[in-house]
Write a protein that holds these residues in place. Sequence first.
Motif, PDB file in Angstrom:
ATOM      1  N   LEU A  20       5.258   9.660  -7.144  1.00 10.28           N
ATOM      2  CA  LEU A  20       4.810   8.409  -6.781  1.00 10.28           C
ATOM      3  C   LEU A  20       5.497   7.632  -5.355  1.00 10.28           C
ATOM      4  CD1 LEU A  20       4.030   6.857  -9.975  1.00 10.28           C
ATOM      5  CD2 LEU A  20       2.391   7.794  -8.438  1.00 10.28           C
ATOM      6  N   GLY A  21       6.813   7.929  -5.534  1.00  9.91           N
ATOM      7  CA  GLY A  21       7.654   7.412  -4.573  1.00  9.91           C
ATOM      8  C   GLY A  21       7.368   8.480  -2.976  1.00  9.91           C
ATOM      9  N   LEU A  24       4.021   7.290  -1.485  1.00  5.07           N
ATOM     10  CA  LEU A  24       4.219   5.800  -1.168  1.00  5.07           C
ATOM     11  C   LEU A  24       4.938   5.967   0.244  1.00  5.07           C
ATOM     12  CD1 LEU A  24       4.205   2.615  -1.266  1.00  5.07           C
ATOM     13  CD2 LEU A  24       6.359   2.901  -2.342  1.00  5.07           C
ATOM     14  N   THR A  25       5.987   6.975   0.581  1.00  2.97           N
ATOM     15  CA  THR A  25       6.452   7.106   1.451  1.00  2.97           C
ATOM     16  C   THR A  25       5.431   7.951   2.730  1.00  2.97           C
ATOM     17  OG1 THR A  25       8.755   7.563   0.683  1.00  2.97           O
ATOM     18  CG2 THR A  25       8.458   8.728   2.914  1.00  2.97           C
ATOM     19  N   SER A  27       2.476   7.571   2.457  1.00  2.86           N
ATOM     20  CA  SER A  27       1.400   6.633   3.075  1.00  2.86           C
ATOM     21  C   SER A  27       2.046   5.551   4.158  1.00  2.86           C
ATOM     22  CB  SER A  27       0.897   5.725   1.976  1.00  2.86           C
ATOM     23  OG  SER A  27       0.119   6.598   1.007  1.00  2.86           O
ATOM     24  N   ILE A  28       3.159   5.122   3.886  1.00  7.43           N
ATOM     25  CA  ILE A  28       3.936   4.379   4.825  1.00  7.43           C
ATOM     26  C   ILE A  28       4.151   4.866   6.332  1.00  7.43           C
ATOM     27  CG2 ILE A  28       5.964   2.888   5.301  1.00  7.43           C
ATOM     28  CD1 ILE A  28       6.083   2.338   2.274  1.00  7.43           C
ATOM     29  N   GLU A 112      15.016   3.063   2.507  1.00  5.17           N
ATOM     30  CA  GLU A 112      14.612   4.294   2.122  1.00  5.17           C
ATOM     31  C   GLU A 112      15.744   5.321   1.376  1.00  5.17           C
ATOM     32  OE1 GLU A 112      10.880   7.176   3.084  1.00  5.17           O
ATOM     33  OE2 GLU A 112      12.709   7.486   4.324  1.00  5.17           O
TER      34      GLU A 112
END
Length: 130
Positions: A20-21, A24-25, A27-28, A112
């Motif tokens: 999930l991390g 998210l990374t 996507s960002i 991050e």
Amino acid sequence: MKLADQLLSPPKKIFLIDALGAFLTASILGIVFTNFQEYIGIPTDILISLALIAVVFFIYSMSCFLFMKMKWKPYLKAIAIANLLYCILTVALILTFFHQLTLLGLFYFIGEIIVVLFLIYIELSIVNGK
């Protein structure tokens, strides 16, 4: 009860957290930051490359979470090492593009790194049974 035990029962759930991390990374970096590159300061091709690395980490960790039944420790150690290499790469990019980085970009990448280093600590604690 140890922090790792509280966060993860059974231990293989750490793969889901890692996945999930990474999602998210990816996507960002790949969607948000490429569209607002001027507010970050890292070239778009570098952002896309980092996002692709995160996609690979997502696929690996999600696959481990979904399909791993036994002997998961070597796979968890592998993603912890991969995450550490990603942090090293990120530090190298911060140093390389420091003159172009905006304050927002610098804060994002340092944040991050901190989050990923904490994740590495948890992963290695699980691998080592601490």
